[in-house]
Each structure stands twice: as C-alpha cells, then as structure tokens.
Design an enzyme around this catalytic site. Structure first.
Site, PDB file in Angstrom:
ATOM      1  CG  LEU A 102     -19.352 -49.071-140.987  1.00 27.96           C
ATOM      2  CD1 LEU A 102     -19.999 -49.493-142.305  1.00 27.96           C
ATOM      3  CD2 LEU A 102     -19.481 -47.574-140.792  1.00 27.96           C
ATOM      4  CG  ASP A 103     -22.478 -48.188-134.422  1.00 30.76           C
ATOM      5  OD1 ASP A 103     -21.314 -48.327-134.022  1.00 30.76           O
ATOM      6  OD2 ASP A 103     -23.155 -47.164-134.237  1.00 30.76           O
ATOM      7  CB  ILE A 104     -24.175 -54.630-134.924  1.00 28.92           C
ATOM      8  CG1 ILE A 104     -24.608 -55.997-135.474  1.00 28.92           C
ATOM      9  CG2 ILE A 104     -25.222 -54.031-133.992  1.00 28.92           C
ATOM     10  CD1 ILE A 104     -24.712 -57.082-134.423  1.00 28.92           C
ATOM     11  CB  THR A 106     -24.038 -48.629-139.224  1.00 33.34           C
ATOM     12  OG1 THR A 106     -24.472 -47.929-138.058  1.00 33.34           O
ATOM     13  CG2 THR A 106     -23.667 -47.618-140.300  1.00 33.34           C
ATOM     14  CG  HIS A 190     -22.639 -46.176-130.561  1.00 29.85           C
ATOM     15  ND1 HIS A 190     -22.671 -47.114-131.567  1.00 29.85           N
ATOM     16  CD2 HIS A 190     -22.779 -46.866-129.401  1.00 29.85           C
ATOM     17  CE1 HIS A 190     -22.828 -48.326-131.031  1.00 29.85           C
ATOM     18  NE2 HIS A 190     -22.888 -48.201-129.732  1.00 29.85           N
TER      19      HIS A 190
END
Length: 239
Positions: A102-104, A106, A190
């Site tokens: 998961l993105d930082i 998110t 992303h």
C-alpha cells in the site's frame, strides 16, 4: 520435520545451540527423552515439551493490519517506519512480510504472513484477486467514468488496465469532490491513483477495505493488528 530444525525455528537458538539442548536431556517427544537432532517430529500430532513445558509451534503466522498513513509496506527501511515496526515481534519467531504494498499515504487492510505460497497465489496476476478500496476524489465522478473503468483505462505509460468496478457513493457539488468505492484485480504501481488521473481526477484519500475474501475488521484502529482467524485463513487459502 527434524527436531533440531523445529526447535531452531521456535527461537530456541541456532542448530548448534539446539544440539546442546538435546544433549541436556530436557527435550521430550510424547513423553520420551530425545537426544538425536535427526529425530523426525510432527508438530501437529506429537506432544513436544522442553524442561516439562509444552512447545506451541506455528509454522506460519497470519496478521491483519489496519495500516495508517505515513508507514511503508516493507520489512525494513532507514528513512520511514515500516509495517513490521507496528508489530510486537518479541514473541514472534517467524518473519512475516506484507502481502503486496500500500502506498505510504494509503490506509487500510494489509495482510502480513510468512506463508510464501499464499503470498504468491494472492499476488499472482492469473488469479485475479479482488482488491476493494474506499476513496475520496477531487472532481465529480460521473457515469462516464464508471463506464470507462468497466472497460479498463489507459495509464500514463500506455498500459491498459483490466476492467474495474467503480461505485459512486456520494458527490459534493460545493467542494467538487466524490466518495467512491473501487474494486480492481491488479496491483500496478499507484494503480488507483493513476486510473483516476487518466480520467482527469485526483485521489485525495485512499483506504483498502478488502483483499479477496479478507475484509478489514471494523474494530481495528489505525495501526492496530490481530491474528487472522482460522476461518479467514481457510478462505484465503481457498482463493
């Protein structure tokens, strides 16, 4: 499994240190003292005791984490806090890893396990595992966007995504924002953000709600985690 391997995996020391334990006559299998490191043992069937204490062995561990923003989906990093830093690993011999990323910025559901086979199945493109997200979008999400996502959209690098299910939950005309739910079956870098960028909109907030049959426990606060239940593990393995 060899008894020395099982004891080492249980955090009782290196293979060399475990051999010393065995020689000290404190290891029992089904009531019998065992000294031979090559002795075969089944941790699911045999009773294993160390100096009279029962050994509770788990080959695999499975944790559900509600990932907060600001934490990266990695096992180690010199710049940022990682999802493993959120776990109390002092009593965990196994070394879990995040299943996917998961993105930082998110939030939401992240599975952590040391079960490499399960990780491969859940992340393999050929298995088309659903991943559902809740998002706030800058811009008014239209039925045209829903139709475009249903067909798949072209990302900035020319990649054509697989079809995605997009649901508009609410629209705020005044702030020109939309709340949506989206389900994808891929995990490109992303991806959700890039999909909305492809239709002229930006993601303001993103949270993963589910991955395959595993749904984020609504009682888990941000940064909190728990062990997956036997039912959840069985469902994941059947995915």
């Amino acid at each position: 499994m060899r008894i020395d391997k099982l004891l080492a995996h249980s955090g009782l020391g290196t293979r060399k240190e475990v051999k010393k334990l065995l020689k000290s006559s404190i290891i029992e299998i089904n009531g019998e003292i065992v000294k031979d490191p090559k002795t075969q043992v089944d941790p699911d069937q045999d009773e294993i005791k160390i100096a009279g204490d029962q050994l509770d062995y788990q080959e695999f561990v499975y944790f559900m984490l509600n990932k907060p923003a600001g934490v990266i989906s990695a096992t180690e990093d010199v710049m940022h806090e990682t999802v493993l830093d959120l776990l109390e690993l002092s009593d965990i011999v196994q070394e879990p890893h995040p299943v996917g990323r998961l993105d930082i910025d998110t939030e939401g559901l992240l599975l952590l396990t040391n079960d490499g086979g399960l990780t491969h199945r859940l992340l393999s493109p050929k298995h088309h595992v659903d991943k559902t997200y809740l998002a706030e979008i800058e811009g008014i999400v239209t039925e045209e966007d829903v139709a475009a996502f249903r067909k798949g959209v072209e990302l900035d690098d020319g990649y054509q995504t697989m079809p995605a299910e997009l649901k508009v939950l609410a629209v705020d005309e005044e702030s020109q924002t939309s709340n949506i739910e989206i389900t994808i079956q891929e995990g490109k870098f992303h991806q959700v953000k890039r999909m909305f960028h492809a239709v002229g909109k930006e993601v303001l907030y993103l949270k993963r709600l589910s991955m395959g049959p595993l749904t984020l426990d609504p009682h888990l606060e941000l940064g909190a985690y728990r062990e997956c239940t036997k039912e959840e593990i069985a469902q994941l393995k059947a995915e």
